[in-house]
Motif scaffolding. Structure first.
Motif, PDB file in Angstrom:
ATOM      1  N   PRO A   1     -20.101   7.738   2.461  1.00 31.16           N
ATOM      2  CA  PRO A   1     -21.084   7.774   1.377  1.00 31.16           C
ATOM      3  C   PRO A   1     -22.439   7.256   1.840  1.00 31.16           C
ATOM      4  CG  PRO A   1     -19.020   6.828   0.606  1.00 31.16           C
ATOM      5  CD  PRO A   1     -18.917   6.948   2.099  1.00 31.16           C
ATOM      6  N   SER A   2     -23.500   7.727   1.210  1.00 27.38           N
ATOM      7  CA  SER A   2     -24.843   7.277   1.551  1.00 27.38           C
ATOM      8  C   SER A   2     -25.016   5.817   1.149  1.00 27.38           C
ATOM      9  CB  SER A   2     -25.879   8.137   0.823  1.00 27.38           C
ATOM     10  OG  SER A   2     -25.801   7.934  -0.578  1.00 27.38           O
ATOM     11  N   TRP A   3     -26.017   5.173   1.753  1.00 22.20           N
ATOM     12  CA  TRP A   3     -26.267   3.769   1.429  1.00 22.20           C
ATOM     13  C   TRP A   3     -26.626   3.605  -0.039  1.00 22.20           C
ATOM     14  CZ3 TRP A   3     -24.648  -0.208   3.888  1.00 22.20           C
ATOM     15  CH2 TRP A   3     -24.453  -0.165   5.267  1.00 22.20           C
ATOM     16  N   ARG A   4     -27.365   4.578  -0.586  1.00 22.40           N
ATOM     17  CA  ARG A   4     -27.731   4.487  -2.000  1.00 22.40           C
ATOM     18  C   ARG A   4     -26.495   4.516  -2.888  1.00 22.40           C
ATOM     19  NH1 ARG A   4     -30.972   9.121  -5.238  1.00 22.40           N
ATOM     20  NH2 ARG A   4     -28.873  10.002  -5.169  1.00 22.40           N
ATOM     21  N   ASN A   5     -25.587   5.433  -2.583  1.00 23.76           N
ATOM     22  CA  ASN A   5     -24.364   5.525  -3.384  1.00 23.76           C
ATOM     23  C   ASN A   5     -23.464   4.313  -3.187  1.00 23.76           C
ATOM     24  OD1 ASN A   5     -25.512   8.162  -3.490  1.00 23.76           O
ATOM     25  ND2 ASN A   5     -23.540   8.962  -4.143  1.00 23.76           N
ATOM     26  N   LEU A   6     -23.426   3.796  -1.959  1.00 22.97           N
ATOM     27  CA  LEU A   6     -22.644   2.586  -1.711  1.00 22.97           C
ATOM     28  C   LEU A   6     -23.196   1.413  -2.515  1.00 22.97           C
ATOM     29  CD1 LEU A   6     -22.009   2.733   2.148  1.00 22.97           C
ATOM     30  CD2 LEU A   6     -20.264   2.687   0.360  1.00 22.97           C
ATOM     31  N   THR A   7     -24.519   1.312  -2.579  1.00 24.61           N
ATOM     32  CA  THR A   7     -25.146   0.227  -3.328  1.00 24.61           C
ATOM     33  C   THR A   7     -24.846   0.351  -4.820  1.00 24.61           C
ATOM     34  OG1 THR A   7     -26.940   0.075  -1.698  1.00 24.61           O
ATOM     35  CG2 THR A   7     -27.314  -0.926  -3.861  1.00 24.61           C
ATOM     36  N   VAL A   8     -25.039   1.563  -5.358  1.00 21.52           N
ATOM     37  CA  VAL A   8     -24.764   1.791  -6.775  1.00 21.52           C
ATOM     38  C   VAL A   8     -23.299   1.525  -7.083  1.00 21.52           C
ATOM     39  CG1 VAL A   8     -24.701   3.517  -8.618  1.00 21.52           C
ATOM     40  CG2 VAL A   8     -26.650   3.429  -7.059  1.00 21.52           C
ATOM     41  N   GLY A   9     -22.416   2.022  -6.217  1.00 16.73           N
ATOM     42  CA  GLY A   9     -20.981   1.794  -6.409  1.00 16.73           C
ATOM     43  C   GLY A   9     -20.634   0.317  -6.370  1.00 16.73           C
ATOM     44  N   GLY A  10     -21.247  -0.421  -5.443  1.00 19.09           N
ATOM     45  CA  GLY A  10     -20.984  -1.855  -5.343  1.00 19.09           C
ATOM     46  C   GLY A  10     -21.429  -2.613  -6.575  1.00 19.09           C
ATOM     47  N   VAL A  11     -22.592  -2.255  -7.092  1.00 21.47           N
ATOM     48  CA  VAL A  11     -23.095  -2.902  -8.315  1.00 21.47           C
ATOM     49  C   VAL A  11     -22.161  -2.613  -9.487  1.00 21.47           C
ATOM     50  CG1 VAL A  11     -24.958  -2.894 -10.021  1.00 21.47           C
ATOM     51  CG2 VAL A  11     -25.508  -2.924  -7.584  1.00 21.47           C
ATOM     52  N   LEU A  12     -21.693  -1.379  -9.589  1.00 24.07           N
ATOM     53  CA  LEU A  12     -20.791  -1.015 -10.681  1.00 24.07           C
ATOM     54  C   LEU A  12     -19.467  -1.779 -10.592  1.00 24.07           C
ATOM     55  CD1 LEU A  12     -21.411   2.835 -10.816  1.00 24.07           C
ATOM     56  CD2 LEU A  12     -21.882   1.192 -12.657  1.00 24.07           C
ATOM     57  N   VAL A  13     -18.976  -1.988  -9.376  1.00 26.17           N
ATOM     58  CA  VAL A  13     -17.742  -2.761  -9.204  1.00 26.17           C
ATOM     59  C   VAL A  13     -17.957  -4.213  -9.622  1.00 26.17           C
ATOM     60  CG1 VAL A  13     -16.130  -3.688  -7.499  1.00 26.17           C
ATOM     61  CG2 VAL A  13     -16.751  -1.274  -7.441  1.00 26.17           C
ATOM     62  N   LEU A  14     -19.123  -4.766  -9.280  1.00 29.06           N
ATOM     63  CA  LEU A  14     -19.433  -6.129  -9.705  1.00 29.06           C
ATOM     64  C   LEU A  14     -19.489  -6.219 -11.230  1.00 29.06           C
ATOM     65  CD1 LEU A  14     -22.167  -7.201  -7.111  1.00 29.06           C
ATOM     66  CD2 LEU A  14     -19.826  -8.038  -7.274  1.00 29.06           C
TER      67      LEU A  14
END
Length: 226
Positions: A1-14
């Motif tokens: 996954p792209s860094w942008r999607n990884l960041t968004v996904g990480g925030v959503l998990v938090l």
């Protein structure tokens, strides 16, 4: 996954972790240390990865008691919490009947069964169940320890957000690797896999079961490897 999607996904998990903790806090009386209650809840989640459903339950109740929640109330609150989690997952999973229009009729109808656990969130039914168990095991405390109907619904609401945020994180990551019919379909498919994995008690945190369900749903419209 792209860094942008990884960041968004990480925030959503938090976000899902915070709302999940709130769903537990909503069911127990105010402890001596709110921070200790939340910290203990997060540590107890590691118990879900140990084979056997009991370890997550024992640690969650135990850490709540250490934070100042009466042990009897924490013990009663846990099965209620488990029901709100199941009902929340089933509610989100039922959306597959709408967003999985490219799937067969049978799996979409089956997804609707996810709303059944909602019926068990009625406090009056919980009281009845506790009284039945109490007749067989007299040492169990009375149903007066069951959280109020409002607390039960608040916990359910937080858990709906928890499942939705986790499912959206999955969909965001998947969309970076392979096109999906829609983000809504990815969310509902993940919710189905999460719910079935939740009830698969012999498997620690549903490992293997959830992946199989994701391949059966998401894999029907894309490649299984991503």
């Amino acid at each position: 996954p792209s860094w942008r999607n990884l960041t968004v996904g990480g925030v959503l998990v938090l976000v899902s972790l915070v709302t999940s903790a709130n769903s537990w806090v909503a069911l127990v009386p105010a402890p001596e240390s709110h921070r200790a209650l939340v910290r203990g809840y997060f540590v107890s989640k590691l118990g879900r990865y140990i084979p056997g459903f009991i370890w997550g339950a024992v640690s969650q109740v135990g850490f709540a008691a250490r934070a100042g929640v009466p042990l009897s109330q924490a013990s009663v609150a846990f099965p209620v919490f488990a029901l709100t989690e199941l009902a929340a997952g089933g509610t989100a999973a039922a959306s597959l009947a709408i967003f999985g229009s490219h799937l067969g009729f049978a799996p979409r109808v089956a997804a609707l069964s996810g709303v059944i656990p909602l019926a068990f969130l009625r406090r009056s039914w919980m009281v009845w169940a506790f009284e039945v168990v109490r007749r067989r095991i007299p040492r169990i405390r009375g149903s007066d320890l069951i959280p109020s109907q409002r607390r039960i619904l608040v916990s359910y609401g937080w858990n709906v957000v928890t499942v939705a945020a986790s499912a959206l994180a999955f969909s965001v990551l998947m969309s970076s690797l392979q096109s999906l019919p829609s983000l809504a379909f990815g969310v509902s498919a993940f919710a189905v896999a999460w719910t079935i994995g939740y009830v698969a008690l012999p498997f620690p945190s549903g490992v293997g079961v959830r992946e199989a369900m994701l391949i059966a749903t998401v894999g029907s419209s894309t490649f299984a490897a991503p």
